[in-house]
Structures are given as C-alpha cells and as structure tokens.
Design an enzyme around this catalytic site. Structure first.
Site, short mmCIF file in Angstrom:
data_model
loop_
_atom_site.label_atom_id
_atom_site.label_comp_id
_atom_site.label_asym_id
_atom_site.label_seq_id
_atom_site.Cartn_x
_atom_site.Cartn_y
_atom_site.Cartn_z
N CYS A 51 15.88 41.31 19.88
CA CYS A 51 14.56 41.93 19.86
C CYS A 51 14.33 42.69 18.55
O CYS A 51 13.22 42.71 18.03
CB CYS A 51 14.42 42.90 21.04
SG CYS A 51 14.81 42.20 22.64
N ASP A 83 18.13 47.08 26.17
CA ASP A 83 18.15 47.16 27.63
C ASP A 83 18.91 45.99 28.24
O ASP A 83 19.65 46.14 29.22
CB ASP A 83 16.72 47.16 28.18
CG ASP A 83 15.96 48.43 27.84
OD1 ASP A 83 15.85 48.74 26.65
OD2 ASP A 83 15.47 49.09 28.77
N LYS A 126 11.89 50.22 24.75
CA LYS A 126 11.62 51.65 24.61
C LYS A 126 11.07 52.04 23.25
O LYS A 126 10.71 53.19 23.04
CB LYS A 126 12.92 52.45 24.89
CG LYS A 126 13.56 52.13 26.25
CD LYS A 126 12.57 52.28 27.39
CE LYS A 126 13.14 51.84 28.72
NZ LYS A 126 13.39 50.40 28.81
N CYS A 196 11.74 39.97 24.77
CA CYS A 196 11.71 39.07 25.93
C CYS A 196 10.28 38.57 26.17
O CYS A 196 9.33 39.36 26.21
CB CYS A 196 12.23 39.78 27.16
SG CYS A 196 13.98 40.20 27.06
N GLU A 446 18.41 50.61 34.06
CA GLU A 446 17.88 49.44 34.75
C GLU A 446 19.01 48.75 35.52
O GLU A 446 20.14 48.70 35.05
CB GLU A 446 17.27 48.46 33.75
CG GLU A 446 16.00 48.99 33.12
CD GLU A 446 15.30 47.96 32.25
OE1 GLU A 446 15.89 46.88 32.01
OE2 GLU A 446 14.18 48.25 31.80
N SER A 472 14.23 46.04 35.44
CA SER A 472 13.55 45.33 34.37
C SER A 472 12.34 44.60 34.92
O SER A 472 12.28 44.25 36.11
CB SER A 472 14.51 44.31 33.75
OG SER A 472 13.81 43.39 32.95
#
Length: 563
Positions: A51, A83, A126, A196, A446, A472
């Site tokens: 990401c 995450d 985040k 994602c 999560e 998530s």
C-alpha cells in the site's frame, strides 16, 4: 484581495530570529524563495507494505508540482503500519494507534516548521484518517491525496482481491478447497503497489474524503500504477495554491452537512465499519456535533447502490473504468442521498464539481440504478442496549434478516475463534463474543482472521460476531464491532458468559443480552476489573489517553469532553 500564500512560513523566513535562515540557504533556497509558500507533504513511509511502497515517489511528484506552482513542497515522514500484515499478531495492536500518531506527527511537523499548508498521502487504512484529523486540528489549508488502489489479481481468468485470499484460506482450513488452489490465489491476488482494491477500510475512507470535500475529485478511484495518478500529483499544488489564495480552511469544509454526506456515501457504497470510527474521530477534531445516533439515522434510510467486494465482486478499478468516484457521487446526488451545496477543496461546491460529470453507464454490475438499489437500507447499522450502552456498529452484508438471536460463545483472543471453527465447535445459531481487545485493552486491533474463519459454508450468515475491537472491511457476515464501552473499562461485554442469549434487531437499533442488572452486578463482584498495563510504550500512551469507540478513539488529553 488574495490572502498571502506564506501567511505562516513568513514567521520564520522573515522572522525576528534571522539566523535560522542559514538552514534555508543550506537547503538551496534563493532570496526569492523566502517569499514563497512552504507546503508540508506528509508521507506514510513503509517500504515493507504494498500500500505504501510508492508513497515517497508520489510525494516527490507532488513536490515537483509545488515548484511548478511557485511554491516549495517539503515531504516529511510519519509512522505507518500495515493493517493486513500485522493483523492477528502483536503488531495488530499498533494499527489504530498509528492513526493517532500520524495526526500528532503531522500536526507537530507542520505547526513546528510554520508550513502554510498540509498535503497528506492516503496509502493505507490509517493514513488518510490521520491526516484528515491533523487538518481539522490545525485548521491550516490543505487536502488529502489518495495513493491509489492496487490492481486486481487473476485466478483462472477471474479478477481476485485480498478478500479471495482470506476466504480461500478459510475454506482450505476446513477442507472445502484444495490447499494448492488456495495457495495459487494467495500468490497472485496482490500484483503490485496500491491499497486494497475493494470497499475495505482504505477505499471506504478515500471515497468518504471525496464526499466530505477534503480530497480532489477522482483521486480515490485512480489506480496507483495509472499514469493519471502521477498527473494528479503534479496538479495538486494548483488546488492548494487556490486554497491559500482564498484562505479556505478545513473547518470551512468540515460542516455538519459534509459529515452527513460522508456517512451517507459510506452507507451507499457498502463501506467498512472503520469509516464510522474515523468519521466520529474527525468530527471530534473539527468540533462538529456529529454522533453515533446521527449516523444511525442516516444508515437506516440510505440504500446500498454498489456491489463492491465484500458485498459483491467488484473493485475500485472497476469504478475507475466507469468514470471514477465523481460518476458515483453524481449518482448519489441525483438520488438525493448527498447535499451538493457543501464546499470542497476545489474551492467550489460538490454540485459544481459534478456539474459536467456524466451519468452511470448502462450494462455494468457495480452501481445499481436509482430505482433499484441492491438493498433499501445500509449494510451497516448501529444498535444500543444493555450489552452496548455506548453503541455497537454492525456490518451485515450477507445476513438476510434484520434480526438475530443466538447463544453466546465467548473468546478473549482471535486465534481461539479460528481454532474453534476448525475443530467444529462453533455451531449455527451461535453469537461469537470476542472481547478484551478494545482501545484501552489492546489498541483495538483488527481481527479479520477471526471473522474470515466464520465464512465457511456451514457458518456463513448463520452465526453472529460481537466484539469491542475492529474488523477489516474485507470481512463479511453478521458482524458487530466497536462495542462501547469496552470490557477493559467495565463494559457489559466483559461480563457475558457462554450460553447467554443475545438478540439484536438492526432496523430497531436494539441489542440486548438476557441478563438482569442484578445478575450483571453479581458477575462484576466475582470478576472485578483489573488494571491495564502494557509493555509497549506506544500502546501504553494510546491506552492512557484514548476515548471509547463512540467518540472515535480520539485523545482525551486533547479533547477531555470525550469519555
């Protein structure tokens, strides 16, 4: 009259302490540069995450655009936590605290160095929320730029995403899929840079930022590797220059109506529950009165218009091919779901931004027609009751009925749920209660590994899940999270026992456990609260200052009115 672009940085470049300018000359500044606006570009640096791996490259392009706009762009780093990689491990505790760290770090650097504006890069879950909180807190001109979605993977000629990875691994664990095929999906689902691609937390917040007005049109839907993303980053500076000239500040944009737009958009796209948590936090930072009860009303009346995964199979790249997020926003404007009068970072209203945008194309399966939504009320709903006096947020995309009654089956760690599923101990009609993982207890990690385990055919849609932590946006099923107050501060969820009957009705907004107040009191005597201690410094700091989930887990040290 235009507002001075260097309204803040002139305090240093032309301030009383002339000696500090030696550092600017050392950076290569010319005398003319001392009159230019300085733009802080917040970069979530983490090369160890798909990401974020391209975040610094995008920041340098934005800085290049600043130079072309006769401003000075100065990238700076903020913490970043994946995450996906950390969930299910100790590192998952760092995810939500990293959001608050990003907000603090951006506020710290931008205010300390007297930058005139802030541009924050949204590359993972985040990042965008943290920069939005910093913008609201600082109230300096600025905006958030999406780093873009990952491209879909491919398996047997079909597009796949991270959702397919978790579903296939869960299926292989119970023998419903060959491990070899599950591993093929695992190795091909994530082909390169980008967040994602489904309606998980990253894209939920990207779309929400366009809806609330803090992100430029198209930013959230342009893929990470598309040439248009570089072009966008080059042009961001002109938008920031306009904000500086007109002195448009984040709190001019972050009105009550803007928050309503964001909540309604999250509902209409079938977004992640994390979006609700971040909206609450942003509202607290912006000092806007917008609470769970307000979101509850919006969710009840907002239809679902999109079939992004996990509701369907489509990704953000599919939206890009249809014309991008503005096409979706125009659809929602025509449906009366959002208010077009709200100001945005273009300096124009939402309706003005969408005036030249075309309608949703026909012969596509992502966005439903105005008169035939996929569902007449949102996949997310909020309930209150004796199990969750402060509220609980449900995501129920695969649940057919709006109500459920089942028998509690209690756990204190996510792996315990996975082990119980694989051992065949979870039966249809169960309500899995996972607690002691809230913001104070554990940083509110999560627990996708737990909810993914419940997607096996014999349990999917036939059990419910309730927790004081987060899941998530990849998750699907009947899932209730952010239960407030959490177990660690005395919330009733900590007193639930195996065999208790739990009921919830989504449209009535009610949740209850068949336990009397007297019985709860007796259980509390037998199970008194224990002090929460953490061995990790970041987690100890977060735990000591965080509010509960119904306030978005903002800092009580800064916002003492939040519990």
């Amino acid at each position: 009259m235009d507002h001075p672009l260097n309204w803040n940085s002139q305090n240093l470049t032309h301030g009383w302490q002339r000696g500090v300018t030696a550092f600017y000359y050392g950076l290569g500044f010319s005398d003319q540069d001392f009159d230019k606006a300085q733009i802080g570009i917040g970069v979530p640096l983490l090369d160890g995450n798909l990401c974020n791996v391209h975040a610094y490259d995008l920041a340098k392009v934005i800085a290049q655009g600043c130079q072309s706009a006769d401003m000075i762009g100065l990238p700076f780093g903020v913490p970043a936590v994946s995450d996906n990689i950390t969930q299910g491990q100790e590192g998952g505790n760092a995810s939500l605290p990293s959001r608050n760290m990003i907000a603090n770090a951006a506020e710290c650097v931008v205010s300390a160095h007297s930058y005139d504006a802030l541009i924050g890069l949204h590359n993972c879950d985040k990042n965008g929320p943290g920069f939005a909180m910093a913008l609201a807190r600082l109230n300096y001109p600025g905006l958030v730029v999406s780093g873009g979605s990952i491209m879909p993977g491919c398996h047997k000629g079909q597009d796949i995403s991270i959702l397919d990875v978790y579903d296939s691994q869960a299926a292989a664990a119970v023998g419903a899929m060959e491990e070899e095929e599950a591993d093929q999906i695992l190795k091909t689902a994530c082909p390169g840079p980008g967040g994602c691609g489904i309606a998980a937390s990253f894209n939920t917040w990207g779309i929400a930022l366009e809806a609330i007005g803090l992100m430029l049109p198209f930013s959230s839907s342009t893929p990470a590797i598309d040439n248009a993303k570089k072009t966008e980053c080059l042009n961001v500076a002109s938008a920031v220059r306009n904000l500086l000239q007109k002195n448009i500040r984040p709190r001019d944009i972050l009105t009550r109506k803007a928050f309503e737009n964001a909540a309604a958009t999250i509902a209409a796209v079938g977004g992640s529950t994390n979006g609700i948590l971040h909206l609450l936090a942003l509202a607290r930072e912006a000092e806007v009165e917008f609470y769970l009860q307000d979101i509850q009303e919006i969710l009840r009346k907002t239809p679902v218009y999109c079939s992004f995964a996990p509701r369907g199979k489509k990704t953000m790249v599919d939206l890009h091919h249809l014309g991008g997020t503005p096409v979706l926003m125009k659809h929602l404007l025509k449906a009366g779901i959002i208010d077009g009068s709200c100001l945005t970072v273009t300096g124009r209203t939402l309706a003005e931004n969408l005036a030249e945008i075309g309608d949703v194309p026909t012969n596509q399966e992502l966005i439903a027609s105005l008169d035939q939504p996929y569902k007449t009320y949102a996949d997310m709903q909020i309930c209150f009751g004796n199990l969750a006096p402060g509220g609980i947020v449900f995501k129920v995309s695969s649940m057919q009925e709006s109500h459920f009654t089942g028998t509690a089956c209690c756990f204190d760690e996510a792996k315990g749920v996975v082990d119980a599923v694989e051992a065949g101990k979870i039966k249809p009609g169960s309500v899995i209660v996972l607690r002691n993982l809230g913001p104070v207890a554990s940083g509110m990690p999560e627990v996708l590994v737990a909810t993914a385990a419940l997607t096996v055919p014999e349990l999917d849609g036939k059990v419910a899940f309730i927790s004081d932590t987060r899941v998530s946006g990849v998750s699907h099923g009947a899932i209730g999270v952010h239960c407030s107050p959490e177990a660690a501060v005395g919330g009733p969820i900590g007193l639930i026992q195996d065999g208790d009957q739990i009921s919830f009705d989504l449209l009535k907004g009610e949740i209850s456990v068949d336990v009397s107040d007297q019985e709860f009191q007796q259980r509390r005597v037998k199970k008194p609260l224990q002090p929460v201690r953490h061995s990790r410094g970041y987690l100890a700091d977060f735990s000591a200052t965080t509010s509960q989930a119904h306030h978005g887990c903002v800092s009580k040290a800064l916002l003492p009115d939040c519990e």
